[in-house]
Motif scaffolding. Sequence first.
Motif, PDB file in Angstrom:
ATOM      1  N   PRO A 121       0.815  -1.208   0.000  1.00 41.78           N
ATOM      2  CA  PRO A 121       0.000   0.000   0.000  1.00 41.78           C
ATOM      3  C   PRO A 121       0.860   1.274   0.000  1.00 41.78           C
ATOM      4  O   PRO A 121       2.011   1.247   0.414  1.00 41.78           O
ATOM      5  N   PRO A 122       0.248   2.386  -0.440  1.00 41.00           N
ATOM      6  CA  PRO A 122       1.002   3.637  -0.525  1.00 41.00           C
ATOM      7  C   PRO A 122       1.154   4.291   0.852  1.00 41.00           C
ATOM      8  O   PRO A 122       0.492   3.886   1.806  1.00 41.00           O
ATOM      9  N   LEU A 123       2.008   5.294   0.924  1.00 41.26           N
ATOM     10  CA  LEU A 123       2.074   6.115   2.137  1.00 41.26           C
ATOM     11  C   LEU A 123       0.731   6.812   2.274  1.00 41.26           C
ATOM     12  O   LEU A 123       0.228   7.400   1.316  1.00 41.26           O
ATOM     13  N   ARG A 124       0.139   6.725   3.466  1.00 44.02           N
ATOM     14  CA  ARG A 124      -1.210   7.278   3.680  1.00 44.02           C
ATOM     15  C   ARG A 124      -1.124   8.675   4.297  1.00 44.02           C
ATOM     16  O   ARG A 124      -0.111   9.339   4.237  1.00 44.02           O
ATOM     17  N   SER A 125      -2.200   9.083   4.931  1.00 42.78           N
ATOM     18  CA  SER A 125      -2.249  10.428   5.515  1.00 42.78           C
ATOM     19  C   SER A 125      -1.464  10.467   6.824  1.00 42.78           C
ATOM     20  O   SER A 125      -1.117   9.424   7.398  1.00 42.78           O
TER      21      SER A 125
END
Length: 421
Positions: free
Chosen positions: A276-280
Amino acid sequence: MPFLLRHGQVYYNGDFIRQDLYVSEDGMAAAADANAADAEAIDCTGFHILPGLIDPHVHLREPGHSEKETIASGTAAAAHGGISTVFAMPNLNPVPDSVEHLSAEENIIDRDAVIGTVPVASITRSQQGEAVSDIAALSMHAFLFSDDGVGVQSEEIMEQAMTEVKKHNGAILAHCEDNRQVAAGWRINAGHKAEELGLIGVNNESEASEVRRNIELVRKTGCQLHICHVSAGESIAAIRQAVREGLPVTAEATPHHLLLCEDDIDSDRGCWRMNPPLRSREDQLALIEAIRDGTITMIATDHAPHTRAEKETDLAHALNGIVGLETSFPLIYTELVRPEIITMKQCIELMSTNAEKTFKLKERGYCRSDLSIWDLKEQYRIDPEEFASMGRSTPFAGRSVYGRCVMTIHNGKIAYRRMGK
Ligand SMILES: [Zn+2]
C-alpha cells in the motif's frame, strides 16, 4: 570454531547486562564460563548484543526474477541489517503452489541462504485467486501461506483456504486489497498529494474492507491470520477489535508506513511508489499508536527490490516496492526508540521475539540462538550504494541514522561481520 563474545552489553529481559557470551558451533549461545579456551574471542566492548531480528515480509525474487534480487544477495542484505530470519514471499516464478514448485525455491535456499529463510507457499494456484493451492501436500514443507502482491478476491476461495490451513496448523499472511475499491492506474494514496501531482489515488477502504472480510472468515474458520503491511486507520480499528475478542489475528507495519506519510512525497520519483502507498498523517499516527498499544505486534520491511530502470523513473512508470532490510533497525531505533516513542524492549518484541512466538519458529527449528551485534552510537547517512541488496530504491536515502550492525550470527555461524575490518 566456537566463539566468545567478550565485554558486550547483552539484551536480557528488557535491559542490557554486561555479560560474555559463548556461541557453540551448533548455534547455542550461553553465558560464558571458564572453559571457553577453545573459542575465538571477539571483543564487543561498546557494542550491544540483541537477538537476531526477524523480518516476516521479504521479497527475495528468486526463482524467477533474479535480475532484481537473489536468495544469496537478499539474505546477505538481511544479515547486513542484523536480520537472521526472513519469510520469503511467493510471488516468484514458478509460484510455490505445489510441492514441486516449492522445492525449486527450497533448493536455492539450501544452497545460498546465509540466514534462516522460511518459504511462504501461495494460497492459490499461480496466485490467480481462482483455485486453492494443494495446501495439504504443501503443509509437509511449509506452514505459511500468502498471495502477497494481490488480495484473494473471492470470499469462497479464501474460506476454503483458511479451512485447509487451519486443518494443518498453518497461518495465512494476508495482503489485503479489495479490487472493487481499487481505482485503475492508481499511483499513491487518494489524498491531497495525489490531487497536487495530478495522479490517481487509492483509498483506505481498498485495504480495510478486505481486512474486515478476512477477520470475519477467521471467526468462521478459526484459522490463524496475520495481516501484512497495515497502512490505513480503518484497518487498525478492525484489527484492534479482533485482538480484543481474542481471535487468532496479528498484524505488521512497515518502517516506511510508520515513519513517513503522503506529505513527505516531495518529488515525482519512483522511490515513493509502493503498495500500500504512504497514507495520511492521521493514518501514520494511528499506526504508531497501534505498535505502542500492542494492536500491531510486528515490524516487517516488505523489502521489494526492483532494477534501477524499474525504479529510477517517475511515479507514473515506476513499479511498486522499496528496499528495507539494511535500514529497518537503524530507522526504528533512531526515530522511535531514541526519542522514547517506544522502548527498546518494545522494539525487540516488534522486530524479533513477537514473530518468533506468534509463528512458533523455535519449535519449527528456526531462530535458535541467533544474534545481532550493534554499534548503537555510530551515526551515518543511509547510502543505498553500500547495500548488499541488488535493490537500491528507498525514500530514506540520505537520512541520518544511529545504529550500525557489526555482526549477525545465525546457527553458530557468522552470517555478516564488519568488526575487525
Ligand atoms: Zn503485499
